[in-house]
Design a protein around this motif. Structure first.
Motif, short mmCIF file in Angstrom:
data_model
loop_
_atom_site.label_atom_id
_atom_site.label_comp_id
_atom_site.label_asym_id
_atom_site.label_seq_id
_atom_site.Cartn_x
_atom_site.Cartn_y
_atom_site.Cartn_z
N SER A 53 10.38 -9.88 -3.43
CA SER A 53 11.40 -9.06 -4.08
C SER A 53 10.97 -8.53 -5.44
CB SER A 53 12.70 -9.86 -4.22
OG SER A 53 12.48 -11.02 -5.01
N ALA A 54 10.07 -9.24 -6.11
CA ALA A 54 9.62 -8.78 -7.43
C ALA A 54 8.52 -7.73 -7.34
CB ALA A 54 9.12 -9.98 -8.25
N GLN A 55 7.87 -7.62 -6.17
CA GLN A 55 6.74 -6.71 -6.03
C GLN A 55 7.08 -5.43 -5.26
OE1 GLN A 55 3.05 -8.72 -4.87
NE2 GLN A 55 4.03 -10.69 -5.28
N LEU A 56 8.13 -5.46 -4.48
CA LEU A 56 8.52 -4.30 -3.70
C LEU A 56 9.86 -3.76 -4.18
CD1 LEU A 56 7.59 -5.68 -0.16
CD2 LEU A 56 6.24 -4.12 -1.58
N ASP A 57 10.11 -2.48 -3.92
CA ASP A 57 11.33 -1.84 -4.41
C ASP A 57 12.58 -2.51 -3.88
OD1 ASP A 57 9.90 0.04 -5.84
OD2 ASP A 57 9.80 1.44 -4.17
N ARG A 58 12.65 -2.63 -2.56
CA ARG A 58 13.85 -3.20 -1.95
C ARG A 58 13.45 -4.13 -0.81
NH1 ARG A 58 16.90 2.09 -0.34
NH2 ARG A 58 14.74 2.72 -0.05
N SER A 102 0.83 -1.21 0.00
CA SER A 102 0.00 0.00 0.00
C SER A 102 0.86 1.26 0.00
CB SER A 102 -0.93 0.00 1.22
OG SER A 102 -1.83 -1.08 1.16
N LEU A 103 1.92 1.26 0.80
CA LEU A 103 2.81 2.42 0.83
C LEU A 103 3.50 2.63 -0.52
CD1 LEU A 103 4.39 1.90 4.36
CD2 LEU A 103 2.92 3.80 3.67
N THR A 104 3.87 1.53 -1.17
CA THR A 104 4.48 1.63 -2.49
C THR A 104 3.51 2.23 -3.50
OG1 THR A 104 5.92 -0.29 -2.05
CG2 THR A 104 5.55 0.31 -4.35
N GLN A 105 2.25 1.80 -3.44
CA GLN A 105 1.24 2.34 -4.35
C GLN A 105 0.99 3.82 -4.10
OE1 GLN A 105 -2.26 -0.10 -3.97
NE2 GLN A 105 -1.37 -1.82 -5.09
N LEU A 106 1.20 4.26 -2.86
CA LEU A 106 1.03 5.68 -2.53
C LEU A 106 2.24 6.52 -2.93
CD1 LEU A 106 -0.64 5.37 1.00
CD2 LEU A 106 -1.72 6.19 -1.10
N GLY A 107 3.25 5.86 -3.50
CA GLY A 107 4.39 6.60 -4.01
C GLY A 107 5.57 6.70 -3.06
#
Length: 222
Positions: A48-53, A26-31
């Protein structure tokens, strides 16, 4: 591996269980840039494939957190739920590192008190909060419900048929029902702030605020 940054917009999530992975997504989707930390290699590989780090590390070890550059982040969330001991040790390590905002997930009141005592600034009960919210939705006509402290709530409700066709100026919902209509979504339109001239149409959806009892009573109007 270091996650050092020159700004403070990133957020660290320690623990990629059900709550942690949904929060990170959710935080990733919020930028927001998210650094996710988990000791399980399977979880690290899975996300690892869905989140930045995503980093495999022991989130309870102060040295490991320091090496990751966690001290460069203003906000860290300890999302560990399976082990009370691990979550407490993680919060303690973050407090020793001087992290400005430590958020932690608690599974009980006793757990929450321990987390606060060792340095958590914000403690959340995701399961309890979700359960209470769903309970309100099940037993009422509310479409959504958010409860705040001090017996205050905001709810999304379908417009009662008895209020259709009249402007809010004439309905005076604050005086009659104790709630304030702060927004309205008329059929085919977007949500907008509600004012005295707003006329409620059939199939409209309202955003109302008031005490929990007042909001619940308003949601039962026909």
């Amino acid at each position: 591996m270091s996650a050092r940054r020159t700004d403070h917009s990133g957020i660290v999530i320690i623990g990629l269980g059900r709550f942690g992975c949904h929060l990170a997504g959710s935080l990733t989707q919020l930028g927001h840039e998210v650094l996710a930390v988990d000791r399980s290699p399977d979880r690290v590989q899975r996300w690892s494939a869905q989140l930045d780090r995503v980093v495999q590390a022991d989130g309870t070890e102060e040295a490991a957190l320091r090496q990751l550059g966690v001290t460069d982040f203003d906000r860290v969330v300890v999302a560990i739920g399976a082990s009370v001991e691990a979550s407490v040790l993680s919060v303690l390590a973050l407090a020793e590192l001087g992290v400005p905002q430590i958020w932690a997930r608690a599974t009980s009141e006793k757990h929450a008190k321990i987390l606060a005592s060792v340095g958590a600034h914000h403690v959340v009960f995701p399961e309890a909060e979700t359960g209470e919210r769903v309970a309100h939705l099940i037993v009422s006509r509310m479409l959504d419900f958010i409860e705040f402290g001090d017996d205050f709530a905001i709810a999304k409700v379908p417009v009662p048929s008895s209020l259709i066709g009249r402007p809010l100026r004439d309905l005076v919902p604050t005086e009659r029902y104790g709630v304030m209509v702060v927004g309205a979504k008329l059929p085919g339109e977007r949500f907008r702030y509600a004012g005295p001239e707003t006329v409620l149409m059939p199939e409209s959806v309202l955003i109302v605020e008031g005490t929990i009892d007042q909001v619940q009573r308003f949601a039962t109007l026909s």
